[in-house]
Design a protein around this motif. Structure first.
Motif, PDB file in Angstrom:
ATOM      1  N   SER A 271       0.683  -1.211  -0.241  1.00 51.06           N
ATOM      2  CA  SER A 271      -0.011   0.030  -0.238  1.00 51.06           C
ATOM      3  C   SER A 271       0.899   1.471  -0.079  1.00 51.06           C
ATOM      4  O   SER A 271       2.030   1.222   0.495  1.00 51.06           O
ATOM      5  CB  SER A 271      -0.898  -0.011   1.231  1.00 51.06           C
ATOM      6  N   HIS A 272       0.326   2.247  -0.336  1.00 49.91           N
ATOM      7  CA  HIS A 272       0.944   3.759  -0.396  1.00 49.91           C
ATOM      8  C   HIS A 272       1.596   4.088   0.990  1.00 49.91           C
ATOM      9  O   HIS A 272       0.966   3.850   1.910  1.00 49.91           O
ATOM     10  CB  HIS A 272      -0.030   4.752  -0.934  1.00 49.91           C
ATOM     11  N   GLY A 273       2.949   4.232   0.856  1.00 47.63           N
ATOM     12  CA  GLY A 273       3.703   4.552   2.154  1.00 47.63           C
ATOM     13  C   GLY A 273       4.574   3.159   2.819  1.00 47.63           C
ATOM     14  O   GLY A 273       5.161   3.714   3.722  1.00 47.63           O
ATOM     15  N   ASP A 274       4.109   2.109   2.251  1.00 43.50           N
ATOM     16  CA  ASP A 274       4.652   0.937   3.062  1.00 43.50           C
ATOM     17  C   ASP A 274       6.249   1.332   2.983  1.00 43.50           C
ATOM     18  O   ASP A 274       6.817   1.543   1.787  1.00 43.50           O
ATOM     19  CB  ASP A 274       4.370  -0.120   2.389  1.00 43.50           C
ATOM     20  N   ALA A 275       7.102   0.618   3.815  1.00 40.91           N
ATOM     21  CA  ALA A 275       8.270   0.525   3.888  1.00 40.91           C
ATOM     22  C   ALA A 275       8.653  -1.150   3.352  1.00 40.91           C
ATOM     23  O   ALA A 275       8.220  -1.803   4.318  1.00 40.91           O
ATOM     24  CB  ALA A 275       9.072   0.851   5.099  1.00 40.91           C
ATOM     25  N   VAL A 276       9.443  -1.271   2.697  1.00 44.47           N
ATOM     26  CA  VAL A 276       9.683  -2.825   2.271  1.00 44.47           C
ATOM     27  C   VAL A 276      11.302  -2.923   2.140  1.00 44.47           C
ATOM     28  O   VAL A 276      11.854  -2.417   1.705  1.00 44.47           O
ATOM     29  CB  VAL A 276       9.098  -3.281   1.018  1.00 44.47           C
ATOM     30  N   LEU A 277      11.814  -4.278   2.686  1.00 44.82           N
ATOM     31  CA  LEU A 277      13.106  -4.566   2.640  1.00 44.82           C
ATOM     32  C   LEU A 277      13.483  -5.603   1.663  1.00 44.82           C
ATOM     33  O   LEU A 277      12.467  -6.383   1.466  1.00 44.82           O
ATOM     34  CB  LEU A 277      13.399  -5.045   3.986  1.00 44.82           C
ATOM     35  N   THR A 278      14.496  -5.276   0.793  1.00 44.04           N
ATOM     36  CA  THR A 278      14.855  -6.524  -0.254  1.00 44.04           C
ATOM     37  C   THR A 278      16.395  -6.606   0.050  1.00 44.04           C
ATOM     38  O   THR A 278      17.113  -5.669   0.729  1.00 44.04           O
ATOM     39  CB  THR A 278      14.613  -5.868  -1.627  1.00 44.04           C
ATOM     40  N   HIS A 279      16.901  -7.733  -0.737  1.00 39.03           N
ATOM     41  CA  HIS A 279      18.100  -8.257  -0.304  1.00 39.03           C
ATOM     42  C   HIS A 279      18.442  -8.565  -1.970  1.00 39.03           C
ATOM     43  O   HIS A 279      18.104  -9.118  -2.648  1.00 39.03           O
ATOM     44  CB  HIS A 279      18.221  -9.187   0.674  1.00 39.03           C
ATOM     45  N   CYS A 280      20.079  -8.253  -2.026  1.00 32.27           N
ATOM     46  CA  CYS A 280      20.856  -8.462  -3.315  1.00 32.27           C
ATOM     47  C   CYS A 280      20.288  -7.892  -4.297  1.00 32.27           C
ATOM     48  O   CYS A 280      19.775  -6.561  -4.056  1.00 32.27           O
ATOM     49  CB  CYS A 280      20.570 -10.127  -3.555  1.00 32.27           C
ATOM     50  N   ASN A 281      20.201  -8.279  -5.494  1.00 34.64           N
ATOM     51  CA  ASN A 281      19.699  -7.343  -6.812  1.00 34.64           C
ATOM     52  C   ASN A 281      18.656  -8.330  -7.632  1.00 34.64           C
ATOM     53  O   ASN A 281      19.127  -9.136  -8.054  1.00 34.64           O
ATOM     54  CB  ASN A 281      20.721  -6.530  -7.692  1.00 34.64           C
ATOM     55  N   ALA A 282      17.639  -8.112  -7.545  1.00 37.34           N
ATOM     56  CA  ALA A 282      16.462  -8.920  -8.424  1.00 37.34           C
ATOM     57  C   ALA A 282      15.748  -7.929  -9.312  1.00 37.34           C
ATOM     58  O   ALA A 282      14.381  -8.020  -9.149  1.00 37.34           O
ATOM     59  CB  ALA A 282      15.641  -9.590  -7.352  1.00 37.34           C
ATOM     60  N   GLY A 283      16.404  -6.745  -9.931  1.00 35.67           N
ATOM     61  CA  GLY A 283      16.054  -5.981 -10.546  1.00 35.67           C
ATOM     62  C   GLY A 283      16.062  -6.208 -12.115  1.00 35.67           C
ATOM     63  O   GLY A 283      16.272  -7.094 -12.620  1.00 35.67           O
TER      64      GLY A 283
END
Length: 348
Positions: free
Chosen positions: A152-164
């Motif tokens: 949702s708008h404004g959520d903070a999400v953590l990601t790891h490495c690069n899956a872009g």
């Protein structure tokens, strides 16, 4: 090169060569290199000039097609076939964990089985390699559409490495929902781990997201627990290099620890992956080969030794997250949860 990350094609077929974004030079230098031989392709995969399971698969497919195009001896169909099998095995040896590598090459060999001449085989291999790249872009877009609905708008999400986007044909897997959300006007805050020891998060993920104007904050790997607690992280999303039939997932080293943290903080842990990364031939994650890499990746930083000389080093490139820690697996065909063994078998 245009500035929007989703327009960057990290792997491009140019007919007589492959144009490859050298991810080893990022973020300080954006350089595309020409690969003209299958040996160039093997070295680029092994040395991480290209990385990310889908991009590795695409590069390997183009590499095999490139070799096939250069084959001399139009009348020697049997010799072409035998050497094609040898070159397939050669490329597979460049990195053992990411299943997309073997999957893409197997697709090319299956397509080649319909050929009756060397010239026909060469054409079919090139067509199939290009089809794999085109399909991957569509697949990543679909993964992003499905995953974006989880935030949702404004959520903070953590990601790891690069899956872009630079790890795939376009958009990425775990990063795809951030791009799709941005397109729809939904602003998300992304926290990216540095991803030791090769710093894919610091060098690549942060660079990608900043290019796209996405709100991203870099943290060191050992800040994850504190960041989840202090920055109100709502979810963790990662990519995958191989998923076993039961849902156990191999991804960049450090992923398993983040899954355990997600359980401890009672937040969802998502894996974003194309179906091509799912390997139903192996029952559990215990069967996934884990690549161990050069000790200098740990003992040195930018060529400078930072560890005690002569120290023993353990440097696995991946770890395996057990399925029970995974809230959902997001694929191009939808979001899976619960009994992964049944759900994955139905989709594949």
């Amino acid at each position: 090169m245009t500035t929007g990350t989703t327009t960057i094609r990290s792997v491009q077929w140019k007919g007589d060569h492959i144009l490859l974004l050298d991810q080893q030079k990022l973020p300080h230098k954006t350089e595309f290199i020409k690969l003209t031989t299958i040996e160039d392709v093997w070295e680029s995969i092994h040395s991480l000039k290209v990385r990310g399971a889908p991009a590795i698969g695409i590069t390997a497919a183009f590499g095999l097609a490139l070799w096939a195009k250069s084959f001399k001896g139009k009348e020697n169909f049997l010799g072409f076939y035998y050497e094609l099998e040898e070159k397939r095995s050669y490329l597979e040896s460049s990195r053992p964990t990411a299943v997309n590598l073997a999957w893409a090459l197997a697709r090319l060999l299956k397509r080649f089985s319909g050929a009756a001449t060397v010239e026909e085989g060469q054409s079919l291999l090139i067509e199939e390699a290009r089809a794999i790249a085109t399909e991957d872009e569509r697949v990543c877009r679909s993964i992003g559409e499905h995953a974006a609905g989880l935030f949702s708008h404004g959520d903070a999400v953590l990601t790891h490495c690069n899956a872009g986007g630079i790890a795939t044909a376009r958009y990425g897997t775990a990063l795809a929902p951030f791009y799709i959300s941005k397109e729809k006007g939904v602003e998300l805050k992304v926290y990216a781990t540095e991803t030791r020891p090769v710093l894919q998060g610091a060098r690549l993920t942060v660079w990608e997201l900043m290019q796209a104007g996405i709100d991203v904050t870099l943290i060191t790997d050992n800040m994850a627990a504190h960041t989840i607690a202090e920055k109100n992280i709502s979810a963790i999303i990662v990519g995958a290099d191989r998923i076993a039939a039961n849902g156990d997932t191999a991804n960049k080293i450090g992923t398993r620890g983040l899954a355990i943290l997600a359980r401890a903080f009672n937040i969802p842990f998502y894996v974003a992956s194309p179906l091509s990364t799912i390997d139903l031939a192996i029952e559990t994650g215990n069967e996934i080969p884990i690549e161990e890499r050069n000790s200098e990746e740990v003992t040195h930083l930018n060529g400078v030794e930072v560890a005690a000389k002569g120290v023993k080093v353990y440097n696995p490139a991946f770890d395996v997250t057990p399925n029970e820690y995974i809230t959902a697996i997001i694929t191009e065909k939808g979001i899976l949860s619960g009994n992964y063994k049944e759900a994955l078998a139905e989709l594949k």
